[in-house]
Design an enzyme around this catalytic site. Structure first.
Site, PDB file in Angstrom:
ATOM      1  N   CYS A  56       0.935  -1.669   0.195  1.00  0.00           N
ATOM      2  CA  CYS A  56      -0.366   0.076   0.226  1.00  0.00           C
ATOM      3  C   CYS A  56       0.865   0.776   0.195  1.00  0.00           C
ATOM      4  O   CYS A  56       1.902   0.902   0.250  1.00  0.00           O
ATOM      5  CB  CYS A  56      -0.793   0.035   1.116  1.00  0.00           C
ATOM      6  SG  CYS A  56      -0.051  -0.416   3.327  1.00  0.00           S
ATOM      7  N   HIS A  57       0.259   2.523  -0.361  1.00  0.00           N
ATOM      8  CA  HIS A  57       1.064   3.672  -0.310  1.00  0.00           C
ATOM      9  C   HIS A  57       0.435   4.580   0.574  1.00  0.00           C
ATOM     10  O   HIS A  57      -0.359   4.543   1.135  1.00  0.00           O
ATOM     11  CB  HIS A  57       0.666   4.058  -2.059  1.00  0.00           C
ATOM     12  CG  HIS A  57       0.806   2.574  -2.492  1.00  0.00           C
ATOM     13  ND1 HIS A  57       2.795   2.574  -3.558  1.00  0.00           N
ATOM     14  CD2 HIS A  57       0.713   2.767  -3.514  1.00  0.00           C
ATOM     15  CE1 HIS A  57       2.167   1.572  -4.328  1.00  0.00           C
ATOM     16  NE2 HIS A  57       2.069   1.620  -4.907  1.00  0.00           N
TER      17      HIS A  57
ATOM     18  N   TYR B  31       2.354  11.737 -12.591  1.00  0.00           N
ATOM     19  CA  TYR B  31       1.170  11.691 -12.062  1.00  0.00           C
ATOM     20  C   TYR B  31       1.084  12.303 -11.118  1.00  0.00           C
ATOM     21  O   TYR B  31       2.301  12.955  -9.505  1.00  0.00           O
ATOM     22  CB  TYR B  31      -0.008  10.623 -11.914  1.00  0.00           C
ATOM     23  CG  TYR B  31       0.573   9.577 -10.784  1.00  0.00           C
ATOM     24  CD1 TYR B  31       0.556   9.507  -9.859  1.00  0.00           C
ATOM     25  CD2 TYR B  31       2.292   8.867 -11.334  1.00  0.00           C
ATOM     26  CE1 TYR B  31       0.598   8.822  -8.344  1.00  0.00           C
ATOM     27  CE2 TYR B  31       2.715   7.637 -10.177  1.00  0.00           C
ATOM     28  CZ  TYR B  31       1.685   7.506  -8.831  1.00  0.00           C
ATOM     29  OH  TYR B  31       2.183   7.313  -7.805  1.00  0.00           O
TER      30      TYR B  31
ATOM     31  N   ARG C 233       5.903   4.175 -18.225  1.00  0.00           N
ATOM     32  CA  ARG C 233       5.221   5.453 -18.175  1.00  0.00           C
ATOM     33  C   ARG C 233       5.087   5.465 -16.337  1.00  0.00           C
ATOM     34  O   ARG C 233       4.883   7.275 -16.758  1.00  0.00           O
ATOM     35  CB  ARG C 233       3.665   4.321 -17.885  1.00  0.00           C
ATOM     36  CG  ARG C 233       1.893   4.640 -16.370  1.00  0.00           C
ATOM     37  CD  ARG C 233       0.875   4.231 -16.878  1.00  0.00           C
ATOM     38  NE  ARG C 233       0.543   2.689 -16.121  1.00  0.00           N
ATOM     39  CZ  ARG C 233       0.537   2.604 -15.106  1.00  0.00           C
ATOM     40  NH1 ARG C 233       0.786   3.642 -14.625  1.00  0.00           N
ATOM     41  NH2 ARG C 233       0.421   1.474 -14.416  1.00  0.00           N
TER      42      ARG C 233
ATOM     43  N   HIS D 173       2.456  -7.183  -8.330  1.00  0.00           N
ATOM     44  CA  HIS D 173       1.649  -7.543  -8.922  1.00  0.00           C
ATOM     45  C   HIS D 173       1.656  -8.655  -9.533  1.00  0.00           C
ATOM     46  O   HIS D 173       1.291  -8.849 -10.920  1.00  0.00           O
ATOM     47  CB  HIS D 173       1.256  -6.154  -9.587  1.00  0.00           C
ATOM     48  CG  HIS D 173       1.007  -5.219  -8.547  1.00  0.00           C
ATOM     49  ND1 HIS D 173       1.254  -5.439  -7.276  1.00  0.00           N
ATOM     50  CD2 HIS D 173       1.683  -3.833  -8.708  1.00  0.00           C
ATOM     51  CE1 HIS D 173       0.984  -4.471  -6.557  1.00  0.00           C
ATOM     52  NE2 HIS D 173       1.281  -2.862  -8.119  1.00  0.00           N
TER      53      HIS D 173
ATOM     54  N   ASP E 177      -2.784  -2.743  -2.489  1.00  0.00           N
ATOM     55  CA  ASP E 177      -2.414  -1.405  -3.239  1.00  0.00           C
ATOM     56  C   ASP E 177      -3.291   0.157  -3.130  1.00  0.00           C
ATOM     57  O   ASP E 177      -3.450   1.289  -3.629  1.00  0.00           O
ATOM     58  CB  ASP E 177      -2.195  -1.986  -4.769  1.00  0.00           C
ATOM     59  CG  ASP E 177      -2.083  -0.943  -5.575  1.00  0.00           C
ATOM     60  OD1 ASP E 177      -0.922  -0.785  -5.264  1.00  0.00           O
ATOM     61  OD2 ASP E 177      -1.884  -0.609  -7.144  1.00  0.00           O
TER      62      ASP E 177
HETATM   63  C1  0GY Z   1       1.698   0.457  -8.023  1.00  0.00           C
HETATM   64  C2  0GY Z   1       1.187   1.026  -9.241  1.00  0.00           C
HETATM   65  C3  0GY Z   1       1.122   1.529 -10.069  1.00  0.00           C
HETATM   66  C4  0GY Z   1       1.883   2.972  -8.927  1.00  0.00           C
HETATM   67  C5  0GY Z   1       3.392   3.301  -8.757  1.00  0.00           C
HETATM   68  O1  0GY Z   1       5.693   3.713  -7.774  1.00  0.00           O
HETATM   69  C6  0GY Z   1       3.684   4.234  -8.845  1.00  0.00           C
HETATM   70  O2  0GY Z   1       3.508   5.570  -8.287  1.00  0.00           O
HETATM   71  O3  0GY Z   1       3.832   1.912  -8.124  1.00  0.00           O
HETATM   72  C7  0GY Z   1       0.649   1.900 -11.360  1.00  0.00           C
HETATM   73  O4  0GY Z   1       0.259   3.068 -12.075  1.00  0.00           O
HETATM   74  O5  0GY Z   1       0.305   0.799 -12.245  1.00  0.00           O
HETATM   75  O6  0GY Z   1       1.970  -0.668  -7.211  1.00  0.00           O
HETATM   76  O7  0GY Z   1       0.396   1.659  -7.181  1.00  0.00           O
END
Ligand code: 0GY
Length: 309
Positions: A43-44, A60, A141, A192, A260
């Site tokens: 998670c973030h 982003y 990306r 993932h 996530d």
């Molecule tokens: C995830 C997936 C994404 C983003 C990031 O570090 C990130 O910006 O991991 C994504 O955009 O697929 O694992 O959170």
């Protein structure tokens, strides 16, 4: 959800992208009750931007997703701990993640992104702050061309600390990346499920390569996460379950699960985190598999001193 801890809105320069989807405002309480001590291992936290600005190099700008919201979700879903993974929007400034870990009462650890010239003092500081790994991102990306030389240098620096490396790639890239990833030292965790093409089914060539990598070397671990990102059919993600289940059954002691949250860069729909939890018994059908996936494995990797490893 742009309000910050201090009640300010995200500033103009840090305003979320116009099409950025906020996380689910009211996820269901899951019907599946995770075993006590379960870990959400991916998670973030994002911002709050007014306190922890996003990186100038970001691809982003997300909606704020602060630590207290993550911890409330953890409790709501019936989890005990979080592994917070540094996302690209914060670059190599791990402050928001470290602040979240510091406020978690020992219930969070982290995976950092570090600069190529990171020094020992900074690595010491990150370790003391709860970091146990670094993430190497290969998604154009998100990072443009992956700085592989930097990754090699960082991998050498962290190997002695017992940290692991988290790699994020799409399965179509794996054929090219595999020699590089195999040459990295230590434990390597694949994000993932290696992002398989779900339309190809679990017998598809990309997923076969991921399975082959896992089978060939016990240094590889994998996260059975992100059905919402991989699905073609949409919720409840029945088309992704067979991929995750195959991994859990084949490699029960090297799989991790995570929400996530807050699901960066989703464009199709925003998942209900409670539903994601409800799919766990479909991918890990026995109590023993659930325990390994949600407790034993993440504890071994992130809290080895408590896991007795
Ligand atoms: C995830 C997936 C994404 C983003 C990031 O570090 C990130 O910006 O991991 C994504 O955009 O697929 O694992 O959170």
């Amino acid at each position: 959800m742009t309000a910050t801890e201090t009640g300010q809105a995200q500033t103009d320069v840090q305003r979320p992208d116009p099409d950025y989807m906020p996380f689910h405002a009211a996820p269901k309480r899951p019907d599946f009750v995770p075993p006590p001590g379960a870990v959400d291992a991916h998670c973030h936290v994002f911002g709050p931007a007014a306190r922890f600005p996003f990186a100038p190099t970001r691809k982003y700008t997300p909606v704020d997703a602060p630590a207290e919201t993550l911890f409330a979700l953890r409790d709501h879903l019936g989890f005990a701990r979080n592994v917070i993974v540094q996302a690209t929007c914060h670059g190599s400034d791990n402050s928001a993640m470290l602040d979240a870990i510091a406020r978690s009462d020992g219930r969070a650890r982290g995976v950092a992104v570090v600069a190529k010239d990171v020094d020992d003092a900074e690595l010491d500081r990150l370790h003391a702050g709860g970091v146990r790994g670094v993430r190497f991102n290969f998604l154009k990306r998100l990072v443009g061309n992956a700085p592989k030389d930097d990754y090699v240098r960082i991998a050498e620096r962290i190997a002695a600390r017992g940290w692991h490396i988290v790699v994020y790639f799409e399965s179509a890239e794996l054929a090219d990346l595999e020699p590089f990833i195999r040459a990295l030292p230590g434990t390597i965790v694949i994000d993932h499920m290696g992002r398989p093409e779900v339309a190809d089914g679990p017998e598809g060539a990309g997923f076969a390569r991921v399975l082959g990598l896992m089978a060939s070397d016990p240094r590889f671990w994998i996260k059975v996460s992100c059905p919402e990102r991989l699905t073609v059919a949409g919720p409840p993600y029945d088309d992704v379950v067979p991929f995750a289940r195959r991994l859990v059954e084949a490699f029960p002691d090297r799989v991790l699960w995570g929400t996530d949250w807050p699901h960066p860069n989703m464009t199709s729909h925003m998942p209900d985190d409670g539903l994601l939890v409800d799919r766990i018994p479909a991918i890990a059908p026995t109590e023993a598999l659930q325990r390994a996936l949600l407790i034993d494995n993440p504890m071994r990797l992130y809290w080895p001193e408590e896991a007795g490893a």
